[in-house]
Design a protein around this motif. Structure first.
Motif, mmCIF file in Angstrom:
data_model
loop_
_atom_site.group_PDB
_atom_site.id
_atom_site.type_symbol
_atom_site.label_atom_id
_atom_site.label_comp_id
_atom_site.label_asym_id
_atom_site.label_seq_id
_atom_site.Cartn_x
_atom_site.Cartn_y
_atom_site.Cartn_z
ATOM 1 N N THR A 124 21.674 28.859 7.828
ATOM 2 C CA THR A 124 23.270 28.649 8.215
ATOM 3 C C THR A 124 23.893 27.821 7.599
ATOM 4 O OG1 THR A 124 22.524 29.529 10.508
ATOM 5 C CG2 THR A 124 24.640 28.432 10.232
ATOM 6 N N THR A 125 25.048 28.243 6.905
ATOM 7 C CA THR A 125 25.823 27.270 6.333
ATOM 8 C C THR A 125 27.140 27.127 6.482
ATOM 9 O OG1 THR A 125 26.618 29.178 4.531
ATOM 10 C CG2 THR A 125 24.344 27.896 4.032
ATOM 11 N N ARG A 126 27.752 26.133 6.159
ATOM 12 C CA ARG A 126 29.129 25.694 6.501
ATOM 13 C C ARG A 126 29.924 25.615 5.288
ATOM 14 N NH1 ARG A 126 30.589 20.806 8.935
ATOM 15 N NH2 ARG A 126 32.302 21.600 10.187
ATOM 16 N N GLU A 127 31.013 26.759 5.159
ATOM 17 C CA GLU A 127 31.625 26.753 3.806
ATOM 18 C C GLU A 127 33.026 26.972 4.101
ATOM 19 O OE1 GLU A 127 29.835 29.934 1.723
ATOM 20 O OE2 GLU A 127 27.943 29.371 2.439
ATOM 21 N N TRP A 128 34.089 26.306 3.127
ATOM 22 C CA TRP A 128 35.339 26.612 3.106
ATOM 23 C C TRP A 128 35.874 27.692 2.320
ATOM 24 C CZ3 TRP A 128 38.815 24.388 6.204
ATOM 25 C CH2 TRP A 128 38.606 23.047 6.835
ATOM 26 N N GLN A 129 36.506 28.597 3.073
ATOM 27 C CA GLN A 129 37.159 29.682 1.953
ATOM 28 C C GLN A 129 38.637 29.422 1.818
ATOM 29 O OE1 GLN A 129 36.040 33.105 4.335
ATOM 30 N NE2 GLN A 129 33.924 33.027 3.662
ATOM 31 N N LEU A 130 39.325 30.319 0.923
ATOM 32 C CA LEU A 130 40.534 30.495 0.707
ATOM 33 C C LEU A 130 40.963 31.326 1.574
ATOM 34 C CD1 LEU A 130 42.967 29.330 -1.021
ATOM 35 C CD2 LEU A 130 42.548 31.515 -2.428
ATOM 36 N N ALA A 131 41.953 30.887 2.531
ATOM 37 C CA ALA A 131 42.648 32.163 3.348
ATOM 38 C C ALA A 131 43.986 32.456 3.132
ATOM 39 C CB ALA A 131 42.876 31.276 4.931
ATOM 40 N N ALA A 132 44.715 32.042 2.222
ATOM 41 C CA ALA A 132 45.844 32.396 1.651
ATOM 42 C C ALA A 132 46.290 31.383 0.441
ATOM 43 C CB ALA A 132 46.913 32.274 2.675
ATOM 44 N N ARG A 133 46.874 32.227 -0.274
ATOM 45 C CA ARG A 133 47.516 31.669 -1.575
ATOM 46 C C ARG A 133 48.819 31.025 -1.488
ATOM 47 N NH1 ARG A 133 44.293 33.043 -5.378
ATOM 48 N NH2 ARG A 133 43.209 35.042 -5.729
ATOM 49 N N PRO A 134 48.747 29.629 -1.650
ATOM 50 C CA PRO A 134 49.962 28.853 -1.066
ATOM 51 C C PRO A 134 51.256 29.203 -2.014
ATOM 52 C CG PRO A 134 48.619 27.473 -2.491
ATOM 53 C CD PRO A 134 47.801 28.926 -2.552
ATOM 54 N N HIS A 135 52.619 28.992 -1.433
ATOM 55 C CA HIS A 135 53.811 28.808 -2.199
ATOM 56 C C HIS A 135 54.191 27.649 -2.065
ATOM 57 C CE1 HIS A 135 57.473 30.904 -3.745
ATOM 58 N NE2 HIS A 135 58.222 29.954 -2.875
ATOM 59 N N GLY A 136 54.312 27.002 -3.344
ATOM 60 C CA GLY A 136 54.676 25.468 -3.367
ATOM 61 C C GLY A 136 53.296 24.679 -2.745
ATOM 62 N N GLU A 137 53.427 23.633 -2.170
ATOM 63 C CA GLU A 137 52.499 22.640 -1.782
ATOM 64 C C GLU A 137 51.637 23.277 -0.928
ATOM 65 O OE1 GLU A 137 51.999 18.101 0.190
ATOM 66 O OE2 GLU A 137 53.893 18.914 -0.189
ATOM 67 N N PRO A 138 50.354 23.221 -1.091
ATOM 68 C CA PRO A 138 49.237 23.868 0.015
ATOM 69 C C PRO A 138 49.519 23.122 1.322
ATOM 70 C CG PRO A 138 48.110 23.244 -2.212
ATOM 71 C CD PRO A 138 49.762 22.727 -2.357
ATOM 72 N N THR A 139 49.100 23.933 2.232
ATOM 73 C CA THR A 139 48.827 23.333 3.548
ATOM 74 C C THR A 139 47.515 23.737 4.239
ATOM 75 O OG1 THR A 139 49.471 25.233 4.811
ATOM 76 C CG2 THR A 139 51.398 24.036 4.018
ATOM 77 N N VAL A 151 57.473 26.059 -7.729
ATOM 78 C CA VAL A 151 57.765 27.514 -7.353
ATOM 79 C C VAL A 151 58.522 28.021 -8.372
ATOM 80 C CG1 VAL A 151 57.276 27.290 -4.974
ATOM 81 C CG2 VAL A 151 59.752 27.066 -5.873
ATOM 82 N N GLU A 152 59.236 27.103 -9.368
ATOM 83 C CA GLU A 152 59.929 27.603 -10.678
ATOM 84 C C GLU A 152 59.497 26.867 -11.814
ATOM 85 O OE1 GLU A 152 64.223 27.087 -9.520
ATOM 86 O OE2 GLU A 152 64.082 28.487 -7.846
#
Length: 340
Positions: free
Chosen positions: A4-19, A255-256
């Protein structure tokens, strides 16, 4: 038994600064290692500015992270189970398997590291790892540093910049000037790291502050920031100046398209050389780099600083803070104590 592992996944691609909403921490079951595989318990993981680009779709020098998949990056760990004669249990290894606490990996994908007395394993993610090699390659190969050069480093209090300045100083630079983002970082560069001049880029136009710090001009520029810093360096260069372009963190969340330097014709009139580079194309220098820098670390000639966050839960906050300049030296996330 499955792991059993704990892992971070990318949930969404950010627009501008990541949250924080762009990431997701999950528990997964991984199968026991097959023949030729190893189980690695991660001790420390790296967060680096280049990872911001991996959150975007599209082709780049580092493969994009896929939405819904576990992210990757540099990590050091101990092998706790092995089905490979090439990688024994207990070995300290470097792997592209950060953002998790335990990993089942092909033994060919890990690099066995030496246990260096008195040197923390996390140093293999910073001064003895990719950031250190980046500083070495950029200064000596790309910028062609020579004794007597005056050197300007943007983002000088970070993992790469703080080493560039020291490599230059230790090899006979006539001056080492750095920019940083807080008064505390400026004091650290001057009092501890040995820069001859440093300034906070928030205090006024970079060009004016650089002119005051280096009135006779500069020969070498190592750029981690881009934008205004690059324009200022072009203006400050003496003839035949050389720049190693490593990063442009000032525009990573834009973003530009960002405007370029307005004084590019000086590349012609001053006969300048500006060279971008990817450290992975220069691994032939790794043996030289590791030999020389291990000696400098062991002897105490090199000042090494880490900003450490504790625990896998802090990986995303550490990364987001890094992008805002919240680190001095190398930002690492400590995942477990080393019992090796």
């Amino acid at each position: 038994m499955p792991l059993t592992t704990r892992e971070w996944q990318l949930a969404a691609r950010p627009h501008g600064e990541p949250t924080p909403d762009d990431f997701r921490l999950v528990e997964l079951e991984r199968p026991d290692p097959a023949e030729g595989q190893v189980v690695v318990r991660m001790l420390a993981m790296s967060v680096d500015p280049y990872m911001r680009g991996r959150m975007n779709a599209g082709k780049s020098y580092a493969a994009a992270w896929e939405v819904g998949e576990t992210m990757k990056g540099g990590a050091v760990g101990r092998v706790v189970a092995s089905r490979s004669p090439a990688v024994p249990e207990g070995a300290l290894v470097l792997a592209d398997a950060a953002w998790r606490d335990v990993a089942v990996l092909d033994s060919r994908s890990v690099r066995v590291l030496p246990d260096l007395p008195g040197i923390p394993p996390s140093y293999h993610l910073g001064v003895l790892g990719m950031p250190g090699l980046t500083a070495w390659v950029g200064l000596f190969r790309l910028a062609g540093f020579r004794a007597g050069d005056a050197v300007f480093v943007s983002g000088a209090a970070g993992a790469v910049g703080s080493l560039v300045g020291q490599f230059a100083r230790l090899n006979g630079a006539s001056a080492v000037i750095g920019s940083a983002g807080t008064p505390e970082k400026v004091r650290w560069l001057l009092d501890d790291v040995g820069f001859t001049a440093a300034f906070d880029y928030h205090d006024g136009p970079v060009a004016g502050q650089l002119r005051a710090a280096a009135p006779d001009g500069i020969d070498v520029f190592f750029d981690n920031v881009g934008g205004e810093h690059l324009e200022a360096a072009i203006g400050a260069f003496r003839e035949h100046g050389r720049a190693a372009l490593c990063g442009a963190i000032s525009g990573y969340n834009a973003v530009e398209p960002q405007p370029g330097p307005r004084n590019m014709f000086m590349l012609v009139t001053k006969q300048l050389s500006l060279r971008g580079f990817i450290v992975g194309d220069h691994v032939d220098l790794r043996e030289e780099f590791e030999r020389e820098v291990t000696r400098l670390v062991t002897s105490g000639e090199l000042v090494v600083r880490e900003t450490v966050r504790e625990g896998l839960d802090q990986a995303v906050p550490a990364f987001l803070d890094l992008l805002r300049g919240g680190n001095t030296g190398k930002m690492v996330v400590r995942l477990a104590d080393d019992e090796g």
